[in-house]
Design an enzyme around this catalytic site. Structure first.
Site, PDB file in Angstrom:
ATOM      1  N   ALA A 134       0.838  -1.206   0.000  1.00 31.57           N
ATOM      2  CA  ALA A 134       0.000   0.000   0.000  1.00 31.57           C
ATOM      3  C   ALA A 134       0.871   1.254   0.000  1.00 31.57           C
ATOM      4  CB  ALA A 134      -0.925  -0.008   1.217  1.00 31.57           C
ATOM      5  N   TYR A 135       1.921   1.246   0.808  1.00 27.35           N
ATOM      6  CA  TYR A 135       2.824   2.396   0.864  1.00 27.35           C
ATOM      7  C   TYR A 135       3.535   2.584  -0.471  1.00 27.35           C
ATOM      8  CZ  TYR A 135       6.688   5.365   2.509  1.00 27.35           C
ATOM      9  OH  TYR A 135       7.608   6.383   2.668  1.00 27.35           O
ATOM     10  N   GLY A 136       4.042   1.499  -1.018  1.00 23.64           N
ATOM     11  CA  GLY A 136       4.709   1.578  -2.311  1.00 23.64           C
ATOM     12  C   GLY A 136       3.786   2.065  -3.406  1.00 23.64           C
ATOM     13  N   VAL A 149       1.196   4.198  -3.214  1.00 21.22           N
ATOM     14  CA  VAL A 149       0.956   5.638  -3.201  1.00 21.22           C
ATOM     15  C   VAL A 149       2.224   6.396  -3.587  1.00 21.22           C
ATOM     16  CG1 VAL A 149      -0.946   5.476  -1.561  1.00 21.22           C
ATOM     17  CG2 VAL A 149       1.355   5.865  -0.686  1.00 21.22           C
ATOM     18  N   LYS A 150       3.384   5.879  -3.209  1.00 17.52           N
ATOM     19  CA  LYS A 150       4.632   6.548  -3.563  1.00 17.52           C
ATOM     20  C   LYS A 150       4.934   6.433  -5.057  1.00 17.52           C
ATOM     21  CE  LYS A 150       6.136   8.603   0.105  1.00 17.52           C
ATOM     22  NZ  LYS A 150       6.103  10.087   0.104  1.00 17.52           N
TER      23      LYS A 150
END
Length: 252
Positions: A154-156, A158-159
């Protein structure tokens, strides 16, 4: 003469960590800096330190997930400094965990504070940056380039969305004298401190893979590079993703 003299900058999430380090470094090179974030007390600390060093800064409360708040932040910056030449999108809520662990609310917060806020702020800043040329630096993450994305999907996501928006801005706005680049830092930020505390074995194993065997300093390593990237020394650098992480990530 300092490299950023006469320029005005807006930095999101500048009350602590990487954003604060970037604000300090921009001010040290002569930029007037609007430091934005949700906690006024933290912003005032940043502003006070910049003032103590002889620089000029303005604290602007701003929730990057709120479109009206972003609009007010840009308006206040332009009103106070007479323009805007540098935009740094740093603020980000981190949706960390496996796909099963991250709920929709956390993923939405990551999206709204990351790519959506970046999209909105770039568009709000565009007419001001276009007047005299300018530089946008959007924050990505080396975590999006891990070979094993377990716990970081999920973090990857959005980045990486931020990286695509940045590449589009670089291609579409380059003719207007606006440069857009992505910085992917590894820094001794509050987020790094949280990771080290909550996942000590994982964090230690990761740092061991950094060729330089250390985590970067928010101002000295990350902030100063951003200041250089926003200066005329990098006038031909556009559309790039650059890892400031001691050589850990391989972007090829």
């Amino acid at each position: 003469m300092k490299r950023l003299s006469g320029k005005a900058a807006l930095v999101t999430g500048a009350g602590q960590g990487v954003g604060q380090g970037i604000a300090y470094a921009l001010a040290a090179e002569g930029a007037r800096v609007a430091v934005t974030g949700r906690t006024l007390a933290k912003l005032e600390t940043t502003v006070a330190e910049i003032g103590r060093r002889g620089g000029t800064a303005l604290a602007v409360e701003c929730d990057v997930k709120d479109a009206a708040s972003l609009q007010r932040a840009v308006a206040r910056t332009v009103e106070a400094f007479g323009g805007l030449q540098i935009l740094v999108n740093n603020a980000q809520e981190v949706p960390l965990g496996t796909l099963e662990q991250v709920d929709e609310a956390a993923f939405a917060a990551g999206w709204e504070s990351g790519p959506l806020a970046t999209f909105r702020l770039m568009k709000l800043a565009y007419p001001h940056l276009k007047k005299n040329g300018g530089s946008i630096v959007n924050l990505g993450s080396p975590a999006a380039k891990r070979w094993d994305m377990s716990g970081y999907g999920a973090y990857g996501a959005v980045k990486e969305a931020i990286r695509q928006l940045s590449r589009a801005a670089a291609c579409e706005w380059g003719k207007d004298g606006i440069r857009t680049n992505v910085l992917m830092p590894l820094a001794d930020s509050p987020a790094m401190a949280w990771w080290t505390r909550e996942r000590p074995a994982e964090a230690a194993a990761f740092v061991a893979t950094v060729p330089m065997q250390r985590v970067g300093a928010c101002e000295a390593d990350i902030g100063r590079f951003v200041a250089t990237l926003c200066s005329d020394d990098c006038a031909y650098i556009n559309g790039q993703s650059i890892a400031a992480d001691g050589g850990q990530a391989f972007l090829g």
